[in-house]
Design a protein around this motif. Structure first.
Motif, PDB file in Angstrom:
ATOM      1  N   VAL A 111       0.831  -1.202   0.000  1.00 29.13           N
ATOM      2  CA  VAL A 111       0.000   0.000   0.000  1.00 29.13           C
ATOM      3  C   VAL A 111       0.869   1.256   0.000  1.00 29.13           C
ATOM      4  CG1 VAL A 111      -1.657   1.352   1.360  1.00 29.13           C
ATOM      5  CG2 VAL A 111      -2.017  -1.107   1.032  1.00 29.13           C
ATOM      6  N   ILE A 121      -4.225  -0.079  -5.841  1.00 29.08           N
ATOM      7  CA  ILE A 121      -4.105  -1.036  -4.742  1.00 29.08           C
ATOM      8  C   ILE A 121      -5.252  -2.029  -4.861  1.00 29.08           C
ATOM      9  CG2 ILE A 121      -4.174  -1.325  -2.229  1.00 29.08           C
ATOM     10  CD1 ILE A 121      -3.165   1.606  -2.028  1.00 29.08           C
ATOM     11  N   PHE A 126      -6.091  -3.432   0.625  1.00 27.68           N
ATOM     12  CA  PHE A 126      -6.364  -2.147   1.269  1.00 27.68           C
ATOM     13  C   PHE A 126      -7.255  -2.335   2.489  1.00 27.68           C
ATOM     14  CE2 PHE A 126      -8.287   2.205   1.337  1.00 27.68           C
ATOM     15  CZ  PHE A 126      -7.107   2.908   1.515  1.00 27.68           C
TER      16      PHE A 126
END
Length: 168
Positions: A111, A121, A126
């Motif tokens: 990330v 991402i 995430f």
């Protein structure tokens, strides 16, 4: 027992959270699913604008206070009090190492690479990182500003829950 190095390690973690929040508010911040579909982290433009303003307010106020405190520069919460608070919350030794390892396994490196360098991402990564950060920020609630950072991160998670999941 916690020490000044632990303060700096936790300061970097809080700084990373603030960077993730700022990135999430950008129109080009995208999450992708396993099918290659990309969507903005906050797809609704009006809500994204409000979120961006909230993030900037957070960074300027509570975020700055948390970073200042974790740098030992808050006269109302001196470094020895920060070190004691971190020790009480398990941000030293084996407990700190375990917490950081879990955060890394949840995708911190991936990330942060996108946040700093651009790209998309994966939604699953995430969400996993945000969940791991929740536990970290909760344990830092005695640090001035940390609770407000956690709250805004929690609201971002609520926005993500409104989006289709990768398995949908």
């Amino acid at each position: 027992m916690a020490d000044y190095d632990d303060m700096l390690i936790v300061r970097q973690l809080v700084d990373d959270v603030l960077l993730v929040l700022r990135w999430s508010a950008q129109p080009d911040a995208t999450l992708g699913d396993d099918r290659g579909v990309e969507t903005a982290v906050v797809p609704d433009e009006g809500l994204r604008s409000q979120f961006a303003s909230a993030v900037e307010q957070l960074v300027a106020n509570q975020g700055a206070e948390a970073l200042r405190t974790l740098s030992g520069q808050n006269t109302e919460f001196p470094a020895d009090a920060v070190i004691a608070a971190l020790g009480s919350a398990g941000w030293d030794g084996a407990m700190r190492d375990f917490k950081l390892s879990v955060i890394e396994l949840a995708g911190r490196g991936e990330v942060m690479g996108v946040v700093r360098g651009g790209g998309t991402i994966r939604r699953q990564i995430f969400r996993a990182l945000l969940a791991a950060l929740n536990a970290a920020l909760a344990s830092l609630s005695s640090i001035p500003g940390a609770s407000a950072i956690q709250e805004l991160k929690d609201f971002l998670e609520k926005v993500l829950e409104q989006e289709p999941d990768e398995q949908a």
